[in-house]
Write a protein that holds these residues in place. Sequence first.
Motif, PDB file in Angstrom:
ATOM      1  N   GLY A  41      51.692  55.800  17.544  1.00  9.58           N
ATOM      2  CA  GLY A  41      50.786  54.324  18.185  1.00  9.58           C
ATOM      3  C   GLY A  41      51.651  53.251  17.566  1.00  9.58           C
ATOM      4  O   GLY A  41      50.492  51.973  17.759  1.00  9.58           O
ATOM      5  N   VAL A  42      52.649  53.207  16.777  1.00  9.20           N
ATOM      6  CA  VAL A  42      53.067  51.816  16.260  1.00  9.20           C
ATOM      7  C   VAL A  42      54.105  51.058  17.016  1.00  9.20           C
ATOM      8  O   VAL A  42      54.682  50.102  16.685  1.00  9.20           O
ATOM      9  N   GLY A  43      54.789  51.836  18.092  1.00  7.71           N
ATOM     10  CA  GLY A  43      55.539  51.076  19.019  1.00  7.71           C
ATOM     11  C   GLY A  43      56.957  51.907  18.750  1.00  7.71           C
ATOM     12  O   GLY A  43      57.810  50.935  19.209  1.00  7.71           O
ATOM     13  N   LYS A  44      57.152  52.810  18.381  1.00  8.56           N
ATOM     14  CA  LYS A  44      58.464  53.501  17.825  1.00  8.56           C
ATOM     15  C   LYS A  44      59.418  53.567  19.376  1.00  8.56           C
ATOM     16  O   LYS A  44      60.469  52.958  19.224  1.00  8.56           O
ATOM     17  N   GLU A 173      48.988  47.258   9.770  1.00 11.19           N
ATOM     18  CA  GLU A 173      47.693  48.147   9.490  1.00 11.19           C
ATOM     19  C   GLU A 173      48.089  48.962   8.396  1.00 11.19           C
ATOM     20  O   GLU A 173      49.020  49.459   8.060  1.00 11.19           O
ATOM     21  N   PRO A 174      47.140  49.148   7.257  1.00  7.48           N
ATOM     22  CA  PRO A 174      47.102  49.716   5.857  1.00  7.48           C
ATOM     23  C   PRO A 174      47.685  51.140   6.081  1.00  7.48           C
ATOM     24  O   PRO A 174      48.499  51.622   5.395  1.00  7.48           O
ATOM     25  N   THR A 175      47.141  51.576   7.124  1.00  5.00           N
ATOM     26  CA  THR A 175      47.339  53.446   7.453  1.00  5.00           C
ATOM     27  C   THR A 175      48.783  53.428   7.841  1.00  5.00           C
ATOM     28  O   THR A 175      49.401  54.451   7.530  1.00  5.00           O
ATOM     29  N   ALA A 176      49.299  52.679   8.444  1.00  7.73           N
ATOM     30  CA  ALA A 176      50.671  52.567   9.088  1.00  7.73           C
ATOM     31  C   ALA A 176      51.545  52.470   7.957  1.00  7.73           C
ATOM     32  O   ALA A 176      52.538  52.912   7.719  1.00  7.73           O
ATOM     33  N   ILE A 177      51.155  51.388   7.033  1.00  7.97           N
ATOM     34  CA  ILE A 177      52.218  51.165   6.038  1.00  7.97           C
ATOM     35  C   ILE A 177      52.092  52.152   5.212  1.00  7.97           C
ATOM     36  O   ILE A 177      53.073  52.527   4.513  1.00  7.97           O
ATOM     37  N   THR A 178      50.977  52.913   4.754  1.00  9.47           N
ATOM     38  CA  THR A 178      50.991  54.202   3.778  1.00  9.47           C
ATOM     39  C   THR A 178      51.653  55.233   4.399  1.00  9.47           C
ATOM     40  O   THR A 178      52.468  55.900   3.725  1.00  9.47           O
ATOM     41  N   THR A 193      71.350  58.926   1.479  1.00 10.42           N
ATOM     42  CA  THR A 193      72.376  57.986   0.970  1.00 10.42           C
ATOM     43  C   THR A 193      72.758  57.130   1.955  1.00 10.42           C
ATOM     44  O   THR A 193      73.414  56.270   1.708  1.00 10.42           O
ATOM     45  N   GLY A 194      72.029  57.102   3.197  1.00  5.81           N
ATOM     46  CA  GLY A 194      72.529  56.234   3.991  1.00  5.81           C
ATOM     47  C   GLY A 194      71.612  54.676   4.054  1.00  5.81           C
ATOM     48  O   GLY A 194      71.128  54.468   2.905  1.00  5.81           O
ATOM     49  N   ASN A 195      71.537  54.097   5.088  1.00  5.83           N
ATOM     50  CA  ASN A 195      70.791  52.866   5.067  1.00  5.83           C
ATOM     51  C   ASN A 195      69.384  53.149   5.677  1.00  5.83           C
ATOM     52  O   ASN A 195      69.276  53.679   6.968  1.00  5.83           O
ATOM     53  N   ILE A 196      68.251  52.326   4.936  1.00  2.84           N
ATOM     54  CA  ILE A 196      67.069  52.493   5.574  1.00  2.84           C
ATOM     55  C   ILE A 196      66.592  51.031   5.872  1.00  2.84           C
ATOM     56  O   ILE A 196      66.412  50.284   5.060  1.00  2.84           O
ATOM     57  N   TYR A 197      66.214  50.814   7.138  1.00  2.00           N
ATOM     58  CA  TYR A 197      65.956  49.547   7.713  1.00  2.00           C
ATOM     59  C   TYR A 197      64.442  49.544   7.704  1.00  2.00           C
ATOM     60  O   TYR A 197      63.884  50.467   8.242  1.00  2.00           O
ATOM     61  N   LEU A 198      63.741  48.551   7.947  1.00  2.00           N
ATOM     62  CA  LEU A 198      62.426  48.239   8.309  1.00  2.00           C
ATOM     63  C   LEU A 198      62.014  47.277   9.439  1.00  2.00           C
ATOM     64  O   LEU A 198      62.799  46.333   9.327  1.00  2.00           O
ATOM     65  N   VAL A 199      61.148  47.736  10.468  1.00  2.00           N
ATOM     66  CA  VAL A 199      60.753  46.889  11.523  1.00  2.00           C
ATOM     67  C   VAL A 199      59.285  46.460  11.464  1.00  2.00           C
ATOM     68  O   VAL A 199      58.647  47.571  11.486  1.00  2.00           O
ATOM     69  N   VAL A 200      58.637  45.691  11.518  1.00  2.00           N
ATOM     70  CA  VAL A 200      57.222  45.600  11.519  1.00  2.00           C
ATOM     71  C   VAL A 200      56.674  45.005  12.802  1.00  2.00           C
ATOM     72  O   VAL A 200      57.295  43.907  13.306  1.00  2.00           O
ATOM     73  N   ASN A 201      56.037  46.010  13.359  1.00  2.00           N
ATOM     74  CA  ASN A 201      55.774  45.561  14.802  1.00  2.00           C
ATOM     75  C   ASN A 201      54.317  45.168  15.025  1.00  2.00           C
ATOM     76  O   ASN A 201      53.541  45.371  13.937  1.00  2.00           O
TER      77      ASN A 201
END
Length: 300
Positions: A41-44, A173-178, A193-201
Amino acid sequence: MRDQADRLREMALNLKQEIEAEIRRDLRHSRVVVISSGKGGVGKSTLALNLSINLCTRGMKIILMDADMGLANLDVMLGLVSKYNIYHLLQEKKTMEDITISGPEGLKIIPGGSGISELANLKDTELKRILVELRKLDGAYDYMIIDTGAGISKTVINFLLAAEDIIVITTPEPTAITDAYSLVKNAAKNSFTGNIYLVVNKVANDSEGIMVAEKFKLVCQKFLSCEIKPLGHIVNESLIGEGIRRQKAFVQIYPRSTATRNINTIADRLIEASGHKSPGLEAKRGGIRYFIEKVAGLVK
């Protein structure tokens, strides 16, 4: 005699060119980007679809795989009818080429098979069959983008650890972040060992998107010794839901919206970070082949 010698030289030149082309094809790899989230439900899938189409509009060849086994919906989101899906491939009735469908802007989609419960718990032999078929695609595309299921199932974690790039998507939302943190923790624990990227929706504004990303980045640095690279955020606009209802990607029907500009920024940063400035990527290791070997446990 001279004509024969000329023909032989021409044949030798053609053979040399064919060998050189084959070597280039062998060096050319598709970059594998896995998009995942700690919870649903986060828009993946919305991110996966709109980012893929954005990259296509830049002249890149993109194949998008719906790996949310059992809850696949990428074809539905575009109003496309997929006659076959991964289930038919598992039954050895169809090939990867047979099940792949065409989307907007030249996008290719591998449908997952929505509602087929068997796909949610693949056996190792079934997963390996999918992977063998995927291996054949390496070099034919600039990016393979994989939309996984949410959470930390065995299949999801295996896909994450084998990728060159992971994009973790969350909301404020706290639950999504956790849950997103738990996903990153699993990757770090398994020595990714790869790259970890973050998108905040679904952020209210740019300030919230930047703040959430920076806090998440700092927490991962402090407690996981893990470097997170924020790609950007997506402002919560009603047009995104409208796009889903109309079964169209919002980057196409609302090209001047804030959310579309956000996707454009995310694509810019992904391309820059991956060094993928032009179609085709040459590397000694990487691509779909290496991804498949890692998922299958053939390399560490």
